[in-house]
Design a protein around this motif. Sequence first.
Motif, PDB file in Angstrom:
ATOM      1  N   UNK A  63       0.822  -1.200   0.000  1.00 60.13           N
ATOM      2  CA  UNK A  63       0.000   0.000   0.000  1.00 60.13           C
ATOM      3  C   UNK A  63       0.854   1.247   0.000  1.00 60.13           C
ATOM      4  N   UNK A  64       0.200   2.377  -0.077  1.00 59.55           N
ATOM      5  CA  UNK A  64       0.861   3.671  -0.080  1.00 59.55           C
ATOM      6  C   UNK A  64       1.720   3.866   1.166  1.00 59.55           C
ATOM      7  N   UNK A  65       1.349   3.235   2.256  1.00 58.72           N
ATOM      8  CA  UNK A  65       2.097   3.400   3.500  1.00 58.72           C
ATOM      9  C   UNK A  65       3.499   2.803   3.431  1.00 58.72           C
ATOM     10  N   UNK A  66       3.744   1.927   2.440  1.00 59.16           N
ATOM     11  CA  UNK A  66       5.050   1.294   2.298  1.00 59.16           C
ATOM     12  C   UNK A  66       6.004   2.096   1.420  1.00 59.16           C
ATOM     13  N   UNK A  67       5.536   3.191   0.814  1.00 58.91           N
ATOM     14  CA  UNK A  67       6.407   3.945  -0.084  1.00 58.91           C
ATOM     15  C   UNK A  67       7.541   4.608   0.685  1.00 58.91           C
ATOM     16  N   UNK A  68       8.729   4.689   0.067  1.00 53.61           N
ATOM     17  CA  UNK A  68       9.867   5.353   0.708  1.00 53.61           C
ATOM     18  C   UNK A  68       9.708   6.874   0.684  1.00 53.61           C
ATOM     19  N   UNK A  69      10.584   7.591   1.357  1.00 47.70           N
ATOM     20  CA  UNK A  69      10.482   9.058   1.389  1.00 47.70           C
ATOM     21  C   UNK A  69      10.603   9.714   0.024  1.00 47.70           C
ATOM     22  N   UNK A  70      11.372   9.121  -0.883  1.00 45.00           N
ATOM     23  CA  UNK A  70      11.494   9.654  -2.241  1.00 45.00           C
ATOM     24  C   UNK A  70      11.127   8.554  -3.215  1.00 45.00           C
ATOM     25  N   UNK A  71      10.232   8.851  -4.159  1.00 42.86           N
ATOM     26  CA  UNK A  71       9.604   7.819  -4.987  1.00 42.86           C
ATOM     27  C   UNK A  71       9.920   8.029  -6.465  1.00 42.86           C
ATOM     28  N   UNK A  72      10.265   6.928  -7.129  1.00 42.34           N
ATOM     29  CA  UNK A  72      10.355   6.910  -8.581  1.00 42.34           C
ATOM     30  C   UNK A  72       9.103   6.234  -9.137  1.00 42.34           C
ATOM     31  N   UNK A  73       8.448   6.897 -10.095  1.00 43.82           N
ATOM     32  CA  UNK A  73       7.311   6.324 -10.804  1.00 43.82           C
ATOM     33  C   UNK A  73       7.702   6.102 -12.260  1.00 43.82           C
ATOM     34  N   UNK A  74       7.477   4.898 -12.754  1.00 45.89           N
ATOM     35  CA  UNK A  74       7.780   4.570 -14.154  1.00 45.89           C
ATOM     36  C   UNK A  74       6.613   5.029 -15.028  1.00 45.89           C
ATOM     37  N   UNK A  75       6.784   6.159 -15.711  1.00 48.62           N
ATOM     38  CA  UNK A  75       5.740   6.781 -16.512  1.00 48.62           C
ATOM     39  C   UNK A  75       5.427   5.929 -17.742  1.00 48.62           C
ATOM     40  N   UNK A  76       4.186   5.440 -17.821  1.00 47.56           N
ATOM     41  CA  UNK A  76       3.755   4.505 -18.882  1.00 47.56           C
ATOM     42  C   UNK A  76       4.647   3.265 -18.910  1.00 47.56           C
ATOM     43  N   UNK A  77       5.221   2.941 -17.761  1.00 45.74           N
ATOM     44  CA  UNK A  77       6.153   1.824 -17.645  1.00 45.74           C
ATOM     45  C   UNK A  77       7.600   2.229 -17.815  1.00 45.74           C
ATOM     46  N   UNK A  78       7.844   3.503 -18.185  1.00 47.33           N
ATOM     47  CA  UNK A  78       9.196   3.978 -18.493  1.00 47.33           C
ATOM     48  C   UNK A  78       9.357   4.066 -19.991  1.00 47.33           C
ATOM     49  N   UNK A  79       8.697   5.056 -20.602  1.00 45.00           N
ATOM     50  CA  UNK A  79       8.471   5.066 -22.053  1.00 45.00           C
ATOM     51  C   UNK A  79       9.722   5.279 -22.899  1.00 45.00           C
ATOM     52  N   UNK A  80      10.849   5.635 -22.292  1.00 53.27           N
ATOM     53  CA  UNK A  80      12.104   5.679 -23.047  1.00 53.27           C
ATOM     54  C   UNK A  80      12.847   4.357 -22.987  1.00 53.27           C
ATOM     55  N   UNK A  81      12.364   3.453 -22.135  1.00 52.18           N
ATOM     56  CA  UNK A  81      13.075   2.192 -21.919  1.00 52.18           C
ATOM     57  C   UNK A  81      12.260   0.959 -22.309  1.00 52.18           C
ATOM     58  N   UNK A  82      10.934   1.086 -22.338  1.00 54.32           N
ATOM     59  CA  UNK A  82      10.058  -0.044 -22.667  1.00 54.32           C
ATOM     60  C   UNK A  82       8.920   0.467 -23.550  1.00 54.32           C
ATOM     61  N   UNK A  83       8.229  -0.414 -24.263  1.00 52.45           N
ATOM     62  CA  UNK A  83       7.062   0.035 -25.038  1.00 52.45           C
ATOM     63  C   UNK A  83       5.973   0.559 -24.106  1.00 52.45           C
ATOM     64  N   UNK A  84       5.558   1.785 -24.306  1.00 58.50           N
ATOM     65  CA  UNK A  84       4.648   2.422 -23.373  1.00 58.50           C
ATOM     66  C   UNK A  84       3.308   1.709 -23.269  1.00 58.50           C
ATOM     67  N   UNK A  85       2.819   1.613 -22.045  1.00 57.76           N
ATOM     68  CA  UNK A  85       1.480   1.074 -21.770  1.00 57.76           C
ATOM     69  C   UNK A  85       1.257  -0.332 -22.333  1.00 57.76           C
ATOM     70  N   UNK A  86       2.325  -1.097 -22.484  1.00 57.02           N
ATOM     71  CA  UNK A  86       2.201  -2.483 -22.925  1.00 57.02           C
ATOM     72  C   UNK A  86       2.357  -3.401 -21.721  1.00 57.02           C
ATOM     73  N   UNK A  87       1.777  -4.591 -21.789  1.00 57.41           N
ATOM     74  CA  UNK A  87       1.926  -5.515 -20.676  1.00 57.41           C
ATOM     75  C   UNK A  87       3.376  -5.940 -20.508  1.00 57.41           C
ATOM     76  N   UNK A  88       4.075  -6.175 -21.623  1.00 56.21           N
ATOM     77  CA  UNK A  88       5.481  -6.569 -21.511  1.00 56.21           C
ATOM     78  C   UNK A  88       6.327  -5.431 -20.953  1.00 56.21           C
ATOM     79  N   UNK A  89       6.009  -4.194 -21.320  1.00 52.49           N
ATOM     80  CA  UNK A  89       6.742  -3.056 -20.784  1.00 52.49           C
ATOM     81  C   UNK A  89       6.481  -2.852 -19.299  1.00 52.49           C
ATOM     82  N   UNK A  90       5.224  -2.968 -18.895  1.00 53.15           N
ATOM     83  CA  UNK A  90       4.895  -2.832 -17.473  1.00 53.15           C
ATOM     84  C   UNK A  90       5.543  -3.946 -16.665  1.00 53.15           C
TER      85      UNK A  90
END
Length: 292
Positions: A35-62
């Motif tokens: 849950x949200x309570x487990x997040x660290x003080x500084x958070x990285x979110x992979x936008x669309x899975x990390x759209x420069x590194x994986x195919x965006x919004x794809x199951x394989x990318x996620x």
Amino acid sequence: MVTRTVLSLSGVTALVLTGPTAFLAPLEWGGGPLTVDALPPFVYTAHRGGALEVPENSMSGLMAAFERGTAQVIDADTRMLADGTLVVLHDATLDRTTYATGPVHLLTAREWQHVRLRPQRHVPGLWRVERPPTVTEVLDRFGGRVMLMLEAKDPESLNRLSALIHERGLARSVFVNSNKPWVARRAHHLGLLAQLWRSKRQLRSDRPERWASFVDVLDVDHKAREQDLRRAVNSGVPRVWAHTVTTPAQRDRVLRLGCNGVITDAPGLLSRTPVKGARKAARRPLGPLNQR
């Protein structure tokens, strides 16, 4: 056995954790969904899975973003089909990211089965051609194993999205994102974690303190003026994350101004690049970054 690498201002610490084969054990593994309570003080979110590194919004990318463990939150966009089915796609049309064309909202679930994502040339590696996932498939694959961020591109889909989240007991495990304050307020009233994103232009006149009672994450444009970012940080909203960050310099700037998270197309790059001047810029440790 899994080694979780924790970056902090004082150095690097490796923690050995046990967990299920092939997956990183979440911080709350064994006690229910992460849950949200487990997040660290500084958070990285992979936008669309990390759209420069994986195919965006794809199951394989996620899935790649999840298994690489370079972000604590995985982001995906949601759209609603003609029959009410919720699917994962950013644009209102199929043209940019698939081999098909036309509006997404005109399709049915049966027709969606025939849509195929078109691999983007800038993404490294070889990726299979695949159908974009449905929101149900994403929730069932990742829900409770990692924090999710789902942007409700179609506000009218909010009730359906809320039902899918609550049915799975994931109300504390999924951020529901929108650019519209009234949608964020509605998400809050539905018992969801509300996220509100704002552009550089919007932030110039925004008064984010008005949203502190119902917004869990204020998602700000990293290109915004320094005074606008500081106003957001001091608004009373508990989490202020900056989008869409692609370079270490952009990350270091928003961290220096007080943001406690970034939404990035390049989580792998940022996770392996130390924060420049971190001892002077931040008073709290950076986060766990899960690495194999």
